[in-house]
Design an enzyme around this catalytic site. Structure first.
Site, mmCIF file in Angstrom:
data_model
loop_
_atom_site.group_PDB
_atom_site.id
_atom_site.type_symbol
_atom_site.label_atom_id
_atom_site.label_comp_id
_atom_site.label_asym_id
_atom_site.label_seq_id
_atom_site.Cartn_x
_atom_site.Cartn_y
_atom_site.Cartn_z
ATOM 1 N N ASP A 268 4.070 13.181 16.306
ATOM 2 C CA ASP A 268 4.258 13.327 14.857
ATOM 3 C C ASP A 268 2.930 13.603 14.161
ATOM 4 O OD1 ASP A 268 5.681 11.361 12.133
ATOM 5 O OD2 ASP A 268 5.830 13.500 12.591
ATOM 6 N N LYS B 126 2.157 -3.407 8.915
ATOM 7 C CA LYS B 126 3.315 -2.520 8.786
ATOM 8 C C LYS B 126 4.557 -3.251 9.271
ATOM 9 C CE LYS B 126 4.908 2.121 10.077
ATOM 10 N NZ LYS B 126 4.552 3.352 10.804
ATOM 11 N N VAL C 64 3.858 -0.488 4.447
ATOM 12 C CA VAL C 64 2.510 -0.922 4.798
ATOM 13 C C VAL C 64 1.958 -1.802 3.664
ATOM 14 C CG1 VAL C 64 0.183 -0.204 5.412
ATOM 15 C CG2 VAL C 64 2.147 1.176 6.132
ATOM 16 N N LEU D 249 0.815 -1.216 0.000
ATOM 17 C CA LEU D 249 0.000 0.000 0.000
ATOM 18 C C LEU D 249 0.848 1.265 0.000
ATOM 19 C CD1 LEU D 249 -2.774 -0.963 2.596
ATOM 20 C CD2 LEU D 249 -2.955 -0.897 0.107
ATOM 21 N N GLY D 250 2.005 1.238 0.655
ATOM 22 C CA GLY D 250 2.838 2.444 0.723
ATOM 23 C C GLY D 250 4.079 2.210 1.556
ATOM 24 N N GLU D 251 4.955 3.222 1.532
ATOM 25 C CA GLU D 251 6.226 3.107 2.249
ATOM 26 C C GLU D 251 6.597 4.448 2.837
ATOM 27 O OE1 GLU D 251 9.249 1.343 -0.065
ATOM 28 O OE2 GLU D 251 10.851 1.618 1.416
ATOM 29 N N GLY D 252 7.078 4.432 4.091
ATOM 30 C CA GLY D 252 7.514 5.651 4.766
ATOM 31 C C GLY D 252 8.971 5.559 5.140
ATOM 32 N N GLY D 253 9.403 6.486 6.008
ATOM 33 C CA GLY D 253 10.807 6.543 6.395
ATOM 34 C C GLY D 253 11.271 5.307 7.140
#
Length: 1015
Positions: free
Chosen positions: A133, A38, A23, A15-19
């Protein structure tokens, strides 16, 4: 990962990627529902335990929460390879970040969404959890338009912290950093305390929610910069304009809510997220009732501000009457007098009223001067005089800031503006303001008596004003009257317990008096006050000064830690000037630890940063410190190069204080190389400047160098008189380091005159003082001299104990520190002389060879004495030819060094070796050369031994009359030496094995030529 099954979750797609995490969409094969999973990114190595801990913290924290506006955590665990994972509610919809890119966000909807965020935060805060955050990408809006707050991966459980932990205060700063030193959070939405890495509570989330609201209703973030550091600096320093400036449809009440939520001081924000939610709910109703609820907020240009207008009123009356009766005339006269009085009143000189903005900047600059943050003061005061050029006090304070930064000419220019351009307005100042102006001008001109007098008079006029006592304390401090300064600062704190500047200065002064407990207590209070008021420059200054204190106390690791914290704050606050100052402080800690490589690296970094920003006074200081590092390492050519560069900068920007400082160091450089004629003019120039300006600490340093120069020129009486003056001055200003240095210098002067017992006392006091101060380099020099004195006095057992201490100090120095080699060479040489005295010749030879091997080629003093001593050892061992050759090499080295004292010492060694070899005439000639020098130098201990050797050499050569004369004169010289020494020391000296042999020959003159010589 796609297609894999983790526990009972099958991964379907990414679904996506962060720092930190990725996910995935997954299916719970037990419950038959879709979830989000995650995991950590591949860039985060499984072995980095702190990242895994932070990742799983999200699950532990949020699993305790159950709220409609918080994404639910269903499960968490670890994969077979140790990678952690979190299973959470799958939310179908958009993030607030996506919504902000569109055109569908109205004021009413924005307020409603942020209200739901506040509701979620209120629930988390009730459980003691701070999100840390809050940002648009962490706010999801599902298909029903409901908020879901995501990603508690940075959450902190406030009530889990142990505030009574012994390191709690030290960890209060930067405790939200990762181990890589990255401040946790997203720059545009950080609270000021987060940006500085300070401890946070729920009010930090409220600030972030305020920043979120600001962007939603203004159509742009509150803080925009070219880099994260730039944004952080804005968060810390700047208040954003009200949202209505960018979106005129924003009502005043909404501006008020944003302003309160985003207050820099935590105590001025909403006390709870629930309070924020209630206010937002009220304004949401007003928006809908007022018909502005549907206003689109995205991409609305900032409203233009209108220019100010000014008005000026005039007074004009015309009197005309062709004929007037007496009564009318009287009335006319009265009216004329009234008008004349009115005109005089209007035309009279009145005190200049500074513009409000100039006054605000003036107060900021004045506070910064009191805190000792002079660069900040200069910037604020420059802006103040730009806003209002007729503000005399602002010009005067700016002159003071320039003076503190060592820009002498610029300080003088500002005073000229006050004296010339603004002179007419000075007479109209109120009495306190006139005294302030006089005190500031006196401070800039170093007329400290007058400055103290003026500030004291202000204190009489305004006895309840704490800031007056801070100014008075600074004046006393500049006069080196520490006790009076402390009293003034304490009075300021008594009147205002929240006076951080006074507490900071108290901490500094207590530290100079070695009162660590009071110093730390004052620093702690000042640091708390600066932190609470979001004065991060002040907070950095406290850490910097605390680091200096720990360095002075010898707690060098603690000093380094404190200075690193200060540096982190200065970097985030984008305060270049403070960063450079801290780098130079770190430099001093590094070379105090003996890590000269690190010291050079830090000083070079400071110079480069100062050059990049055109800060001449710090370029000068950095180059000077680099020169000093090479000086203490005895790399004289490199030291001279950096000192000359530093001097060039000081002269170019006309920094008189820095110029004097460099001149003194250049003088010191020449003195260390035993070039007094080159060093004296520099020292005298610096001394003239410091004496004229009343700089007592600096005057004391000059006296040290002046005394050393006199010693080198053989003027012992003058040298001791100067050193005693310096010692009394150091005691007056209560400076333990200067007192220790004075003791060391007096010891050196006495040692050169061979008054060994008194020299030993001073070296011992110096060593003890430097050890208490935690200064291993200077402690090492004093200990080496103490070891030498004990050896010469025949106290060999104590000498060996001192040697053990010295070797421990040597081992603390880094390998590239030249002192390590110098000390080691002298330690071996003194050990060789002890062994020679006790006639342990093999051991003496071994130690002497070690000394020669450890001696650097340019250190001719050590090399000459070591070679001469080895020659004497070889002669006593029967190797007469080799021994004589070594002694002659020693004389040649001493002659090349152009050192009369050294030459006489090695000639005496040669004379003794020639006597031991039975060469009477040559021994007498060499001994006489040495004897003449000893008599000139007042070296009685060497003189009586030289007389004895010459007497025995004459007797060996058959000149009995000359022998008897020298035997008698040797006895006379010995009697004078005995009177100069105390009885106990002389008795111990007589027990030295080689001296016992000397006494035997003194009391029983050797037989005529051919008799057995001394061995």
């Amino acid at each position: 990962m796609i297609g894999q099954t983790i526990s009972h979750y099958r991964i379907l797609e990414k679904l996506g990627e962060g720092g930190m995490g990725i996910v995935y969409l997954a299916e719970d094969i037990l419950l038959g529902r879709q979830v989000a999973i995650k995991t950590l990114t591949a860039a985060v190595a499984p072995g980095r335990q702190h990242f895994r801990t932070r990742f799983l913290r999200e699950a532990r924290a949020v699993s305790a929460l159950n709220h409609p506006h918080i994404a639910t955590i269903f499960d968490y665990g670890e994969m077979p390879d140790g990678q952690p994972f979190i299973v959470m509610e799958l939310i179908k919809g958009q993030t607030l970040a996506d919504i902000l890119q569109g055109k569908e966000l109205t004021l009413a909807r924005a307020v409603r969404l942020v209200g739901q965020v506040a509701e979620a935060l209120a629930e988390a805060h009730r459980h003691g959890i701070v999100h840390r955050d809050i940002k648009p990408s962490n706010i999801a809006v599902n298909e029903r338009g409901e908020v879901k707050v995501l990603d508690f991966g940075l959450a902190k459980q406030v009530n889990a912290a142990d505030e009574n932990h012994p390191d709690a205060k030290l960890q209060a700063l930067l405790n939200t950093q990762t181990r890589e030193g990255v401040v946790i959070g997203t720059p545009m939405y950080l609270s000021p305390e987060q940006a500085m890495g300070l401890s946070v509570d729920q009010r930090s989330d409220i600030f972030s929610a305020g920043a979120l609201l600001y962007e939603c209703i203004a159509g742009r973030p509150a803080f925009i910069g070219l880099s994260p550091v730039d944004i952080c600096a804005q968060v810390i320093r700047d208040d954003p304009p009200p949202p209505s400036l960018h979106n005129p449809r924003v009502p005043p009440e909404l501006d008020r809510i944003v302003r309160k939520a985003m207050a820099k001081k935590v105590d001025e924000r909403y006390r709870s997220a629930e309070e924020l939610r209630v206010d937002l709910q009220s304004v949401q109703s007003a928006l809908q009732d007022g018909g502005v609820g549907q206003s689109i907020t995205h991409r609305i240009r900032p409203a233009r501000s209108s220019a100010r207008t000014a008005a000026r009123s005039t007074l004009s009356d015309i009197f005309y009457r062709p004929r007037l009766p007496i009564g009318g005339l009287l009335v006319g006269l009265v009216a004329a007098c009234f008008i004349a009085g009115a005109l005089w009143w209007l035309a009279r000189p009145v005190p200049h009223q500074p513009k409000p903005e100039a006054l605000r900047l003036f107060n900021i600059g004045t506070d910064a001067i009191r805190e000792g943050t002079y660069y900040k003061a200069r910037k604020a005061l420059e802006r103040a005089v730009a806003v209002d050029d007729k503000f005399a006090l602002a010009h005067a304070r700016l002159a003071e800031a320039w003076m503190e930064l060592d820009y002498t000419d610029r300080a003088k220019d500002e005073l000229l503006i006050v004296n010339d351009k603004l002179a007419s307005g000075i007479s109209t100042l109120s009495r306190p303001d006139a005294l302030y102006l006089d005190a500031i001008k006196a401070t800039v001109r170093r007329d400290l008596e007058r400055a103290v007098k003026s500030y004291a008079e202000i204190a009489d006029l305004k006895p309840d004003d704490p800031q007056t006592y801070v100014d008075l304390g600074r004046a006393y401090e500049k006069k080196d009257e520490a006790e009076k300064a402390i009293d003034s600062y304490a009075k300021a704190v008594h009147l205002d317990p929240a006076n951080a500047a006074a507490l900071l200065r108290l901490g500094i002064l207590y530290g100079r008096r070695d009162d660590a407990a009071n110093a730390v207590a004052a620093f702690d209070k000042a640091g708390t006050l600066y932190q609470d008021s979001s004065n991060f420059e002040g907070a950095a200054e406290v850490f910097c000064q605390r680091g200096s204190l720990y360095s002075q106390l010898g707690k060098l690791d603690d000093a380094n830690a404190q200075l690193q914290r200060a540096r982190d704050i200065a970097q985030i606050n984008n305060n270049t000037y403070q960063q450079i100052r801290i780098l130079l402080e770190l430099t001093r800690v590094a070379y105090s630890k003996g890590d000269t490589a690190r010291a050079k690296e830090l000083a070079t970094g400071a110079v480069d940063l100062a050059k990049a920003n055109g800060i001449e006074n710090l370029i000068t200081q950095g180059l000077h410190d680099l020169g000093y590092i090479f000086l203490v390492s005895r790399a004289y050519a490199d030291a001279e190069q950096y000192f000359m560069q530093s001097l060039d900068y000081a002269q170019r920007y006309k920094g008189e204080n820095n110029e004097a400082r460099v001149m003194l160091s250049i003088g010191n450089l020449y003195i260390q190389q035993e070039l007094p004629d080159q060093g004296l003019p520099r020292i005298e120039q610096a001394l003239s400047y410091y004496r004229a300006g009343g700089y007592r600490k600096e005057t004391a340093r000059c006296l040290i160098m002046l005394g050393r120069a006199k010693l080198l020129k053989g003027d012992y009486e003058a040298a001791l008189r100067i050193f005693d003056e310096q010692l009394q001055l150091a005691k007056q200003i209560d400076n333990p380091a200067q007192v220790a240095r004075s003791q060391s210098e007096i010891g050196s002067a006495l040692a050169k005159q061979e008054v060994y017992p008194a020299a030993l006392r001073h070296f011992n006091e110096s060593y003890e003082s430097y050890s208490r101060l935690g200064n291993p380099l200077n402690a090492g020099f004093s200990l080496l001299n103490k070891f030498d004195m004990l050896a010469r006095l025949g106290r060999h057992e104590e000498a060996h104990a001192s040697l053990d201490q010295l070797l421990a100090l040597i081992n603390q120095l880094s390998d590239d520190n030249n002192n390590k080699q110098v000390w080691r060479a002298w330690a071996h040489l003194i050990s060789a002389r002890i062994a020679l005295s006790e006639r342990r010749l093999p051991e003496a030879r071994e130690e002497c060879l070690r000394a020669i091997n450890a001696t650097m080629p340019r250190n001719k003093n050590t090399l000459a004495v070591a070679k001469g001593t080895l020659g004497l050892i070889e002669t006593f061992s029967g190797k007469v030819t080799a021994g004589r050759k070594l002694c002659e090499e020693a004389v040649s080295i001493a002659a090349q060094a152009n050192d009369a004292r050294l030459l006489s010492d090695v000639r005496l060694i040669l004379a003794e070796a020639l006597l031991a070899a039975g060469q009477g005439r040559e021994a007498a000639a060499a001994g006489l050369h040495a004897l003449e020098a000893f008599a000139r130098q007042h070296k009685q201990e060497s003189e009586w031994r030289a007389r004895l050797i010459v007497a025995r050499a004459y007797r060996l050569a058959g000149n009995h009359e000359a022998a008897q004369e020298n035997f008698a004169r040797a006895g006379d010289t010995l009697s004078l030496m005995q009177k100069a020494w105390d009885a106990e020391a002389f008795a111990t000296y007589r027990l030295r094995p080689d001296i016992q042999a000397y006494f035997k020959y003194l009391t029983e003159p050797p037989a005529p030529a051919g008799a057995q010589v001394l061995r």
